[in-house]
Design a protein around this motif. Structure first.
Motif, PDB file in Angstrom:
ATOM      1  N   ALA A   1       0.837  -1.210   0.000  1.00 38.52           N
ATOM      2  CA  ALA A   1       0.000   0.000   0.000  1.00 38.52           C
ATOM      3  C   ALA A   1       0.869   1.256   0.000  1.00 38.52           C
ATOM      4  N   ALA A   2       1.947   1.243   0.789  1.00 33.10           N
ATOM      5  CA  ALA A   2       2.852   2.399   0.844  1.00 33.10           C
ATOM      6  C   ALA A   2       3.561   2.605  -0.481  1.00 33.10           C
ATOM      7  N   ILE A   3       3.950   1.512  -1.132  1.00 34.43           N
ATOM      8  CA  ILE A   3       4.628   1.598  -2.430  1.00 34.43           C
ATOM      9  C   ILE A   3       3.694   2.181  -3.485  1.00 34.43           C
ATOM     10  N   VAL A   4       2.456   1.704  -3.502  1.00 33.50           N
ATOM     11  CA  VAL A   4       1.482   2.221  -4.480  1.00 33.50           C
ATOM     12  C   VAL A   4       1.217   3.702  -4.235  1.00 33.50           C
ATOM     13  N   PHE A   5       1.012   4.075  -2.974  1.00 36.00           N
ATOM     14  CA  PHE A   5       0.745   5.479  -2.648  1.00 36.00           C
ATOM     15  C   PHE A   5       1.925   6.362  -3.054  1.00 36.00           C
ATOM     16  N   THR A   6       3.152   5.887  -2.783  1.00 35.94           N
ATOM     17  CA  THR A   6       4.342   6.645  -3.137  1.00 35.94           C
ATOM     18  C   THR A   6       4.459   6.821  -4.646  1.00 35.94           C
ATOM     19  N   GLY A   7       4.159   5.758  -5.385  1.00 37.06           N
ATOM     20  CA  GLY A   7       4.211   5.839  -6.839  1.00 37.06           C
ATOM     21  C   GLY A   7       3.210   6.831  -7.394  1.00 37.06           C
ATOM     22  N   ILE A   8       2.004   6.805  -6.841  1.00 38.26           N
ATOM     23  CA  ILE A   8       0.968   7.747  -7.285  1.00 38.26           C
ATOM     24  C   ILE A   8       1.371   9.174  -6.964  1.00 38.26           C
ATOM     25  N   ALA A   9       1.925   9.370  -5.777  1.00 34.61           N
ATOM     26  CA  ALA A   9       2.395  10.703  -5.388  1.00 34.61           C
ATOM     27  C   ALA A   9       3.490  11.185  -6.336  1.00 34.61           C
ATOM     28  N   GLY A  10       4.365  10.259  -6.759  1.00 36.02           N
ATOM     29  CA  GLY A  10       5.417  10.623  -7.697  1.00 36.02           C
ATOM     30  C   GLY A  10       4.863  11.054  -9.042  1.00 36.02           C
ATOM     31  N   VAL A  11       3.836  10.337  -9.498  1.00 33.50           N
ATOM     32  CA  VAL A  11       3.199  10.671 -10.776  1.00 33.50           C
ATOM     33  C   VAL A  11       2.541  12.050 -10.710  1.00 33.50           C
ATOM     34  N   LEU A  12       1.845  12.312  -9.596  1.00 29.79           N
ATOM     35  CA  LEU A  12       1.094  13.559  -9.461  1.00 29.79           C
ATOM     36  C   LEU A  12       1.975  14.750  -9.112  1.00 29.79           C
ATOM     37  N   LEU A  13       2.933  14.529  -8.202  1.00 31.14           N
ATOM     38  CA  LEU A  13       3.696  15.656  -7.652  1.00 31.14           C
ATOM     39  C   LEU A  13       5.116  15.780  -8.192  1.00 31.14           C
ATOM     40  N   GLY A  14       5.686  14.666  -8.685  1.00 33.99           N
ATOM     41  CA  GLY A  14       7.073  14.679  -9.132  1.00 33.99           C
ATOM     42  C   GLY A  14       7.408  15.795 -10.113  1.00 33.99           C
ATOM     43  N   PRO A  15       6.701  15.882 -11.246  1.00 33.46           N
ATOM     44  CA  PRO A  15       6.999  16.937 -12.215  1.00 33.46           C
ATOM     45  C   PRO A  15       6.818  18.342 -11.633  1.00 33.46           C
ATOM     46  N   MET A  16       5.800  18.513 -10.769  1.00 30.12           N
ATOM     47  CA  MET A  16       5.559  19.834 -10.183  1.00 30.12           C
ATOM     48  C   MET A  16       6.677  20.239  -9.232  1.00 30.12           C
ATOM     49  N   VAL A  17       7.152  19.271  -8.433  1.00 28.22           N
ATOM     50  CA  VAL A  17       8.250  19.558  -7.498  1.00 28.22           C
ATOM     51  C   VAL A  17       9.516  19.921  -8.262  1.00 28.22           C
ATOM     52  N   CYS A  18       9.804  19.158  -9.324  1.00 30.05           N
ATOM     53  CA  CYS A  18      10.990  19.446 -10.138  1.00 30.05           C
ATOM     54  C   CYS A  18      10.879  20.830 -10.779  1.00 30.05           C
ATOM     55  N   LYS A  19       9.685  21.184 -11.210  1.00 26.55           N
ATOM     56  CA  LYS A  19       9.480  22.505 -11.808  1.00 26.55           C
ATOM     57  C   LYS A  19       9.619  23.596 -10.768  1.00 26.55           C
ATOM     58  N   LEU A  20       9.105  23.345  -9.568  1.00 22.07           N
ATOM     59  CA  LEU A  20       9.162  24.320  -8.482  1.00 22.07           C
ATOM     60  C   LEU A  20      10.608  24.641  -8.119  1.00 22.07           C
ATOM     61  N   PHE A  21      11.448  23.605  -8.072  1.00 21.48           N
ATOM     62  CA  PHE A  21      12.850  23.793  -7.707  1.00 21.48           C
ATOM     63  C   PHE A  21      13.756  23.989  -8.932  1.00 21.48           C
ATOM     64  N   LYS A  22      13.116  24.215 -10.079  1.00 20.44           N
ATOM     65  CA  LYS A  22      13.835  24.522 -11.328  1.00 20.44           C
ATOM     66  C   LYS A  22      14.852  23.439 -11.706  1.00 20.44           C
ATOM     67  N   ILE A  23      14.439  22.171 -11.540  1.00 18.50           N
ATOM     68  CA  ILE A  23      15.276  21.046 -11.969  1.00 18.50           C
ATOM     69  C   ILE A  23      14.946  20.769 -13.431  1.00 18.50           C
ATOM     70  N   GLU A  24      15.795  21.222 -14.321  1.00 18.47           N
ATOM     71  CA  GLU A  24      15.529  21.114 -15.747  1.00 18.47           C
ATOM     72  C   GLU A  24      16.436  20.114 -16.452  1.00 18.47           C
ATOM     73  N   ASP A  25      17.530  19.725 -15.823  1.00 20.84           N
ATOM     74  CA  ASP A  25      18.434  18.751 -16.430  1.00 20.84           C
ATOM     75  C   ASP A  25      17.716  17.411 -16.589  1.00 20.84           C
ATOM     76  N   GLU A  26      17.769  16.831 -17.770  1.00 20.09           N
ATOM     77  CA  GLU A  26      17.028  15.606 -18.065  1.00 20.09           C
ATOM     78  C   GLU A  26      17.489  14.430 -17.198  1.00 20.09           C
ATOM     79  N   VAL A  27      18.800  14.317 -17.007  1.00 21.00           N
ATOM     80  CA  VAL A  27      19.346  13.221 -16.192  1.00 21.00           C
ATOM     81  C   VAL A  27      18.913  13.371 -14.736  1.00 21.00           C
ATOM     82  N   ALA A  28      19.045  14.566 -14.188  1.00 16.00           N
ATOM     83  CA  ALA A  28      18.684  14.823 -12.793  1.00 16.00           C
ATOM     84  C   ALA A  28      17.201  14.584 -12.562  1.00 16.00           C
TER      85      ALA A  28
END
Length: 234
Positions: free
Chosen positions: A156-183
């Motif tokens: 359950a924790a793994i699924v929740f974490t994965g969903i959170a990554g899908v929903l929030l991951g790109p937004m967090v990277c954008k918020l902190f200006k992480i633009e490098d493709e590898v990073a």
């Protein structure tokens, strides 16, 4: 007739069949809505739960077929090596920062969940069950068993974490200006395993390749660090 229905429900075909049908339905809903909230895996999960509850079908009957899908989770992860192979030159050029980033990210993920569990007063069994939240399911279950946790809570924790990554991951990277493709790929893969990698693949081929690499390395790092950090911090 009821005996035939009962035999069908208890057969592996039933569990495999409804898993495939509900996941396909989830994919179609996701394609039509385009909303990250309509994740096919989550939709499929809720559909199956609703179906089992509505028709009073036990989880054991469903799992006669569902367990075969779980078995193929590990081998299916191998396909993530394809985009990585295409970016092997990029990997060689950045191998040190990539390995360092994944290792530090994994350690931070383990330490943060232990600290959060202590803050919220969770007992040790629940705490160790939550530790492998950022690795892929087959590895997470084995780590949970090794630490004396509850695999069901771990999943359950793994699924929740994965969903959170899908929903929030790109937004967090954008918020902190992480633009490098590898990073970006390393960050998503390390924190939110295969589910997050599906989003990284959508963002770009390089991001998907680095995220796929991160799944394997983060799993290995977590296998070694989880028992050590659990012993030190719990």
């Amino acid at each position: 007739m009821s005996e035939l229905v009962s035999e069908f429900v208890q057969s592996p075909v039933f569990g495999i069949g409804i898993s495939l049908v509900t996941f396909y339905a989830g994919v179609q809903i996701y394609k039509k809505t385009g909303s990250p909230l309509m994740n096919p895996l989550v939709l499929s999960m809720f559909m199956i739960i609703a179906l089992l509850l509505s028709f009073h079908i036990s989880f054991d009957d469903y799992n006669n077929g569902g367990q075969f899908i779980s078995f193929f989770l590990g081998p299916a992860t191998v396909i993530l090596a394809v985009p990585l192979y295409r970016k092997i030159t990029l990997l060689k050029e950045n191998v040190v920062p990539i390995i360092a980033g994944i290792s530090i990210g994994s350690a931070a993920g383990i330490a943060s969940i232990i600290v959060m569990c202590k803050i919220f007063g969770l007992d040790e069994i629940l705490s160790v069950s939550m530790i492998p939240k950022s690795v892929t399911t087959p590895i997470g279950i084995e780590i949970s068993n090794q630490l004396g946790g509850m695999p069901s809570v771990t999943v359950a924790a793994i699924v929740f974490t994965g969903i959170a990554g899908v929903l929030l991951g790109p937004m967090v990277c954008k918020l902190f200006k992480i633009e490098d493709e590898v990073a970006l790929g390393v960050a998503i893969g390390t924190s939110s395993h295969a589910l997050g990698t599906t989003k990284a693949v959508e963002i770009g081929e390089t991001e998907g390749a680095m995220s796929g690499l991160s799944i394997g390395i983060a799993g290995l790092v977590t296998v070694f660090l989880a028992p050590l950090l659990a012993k030190l911090l719990l």
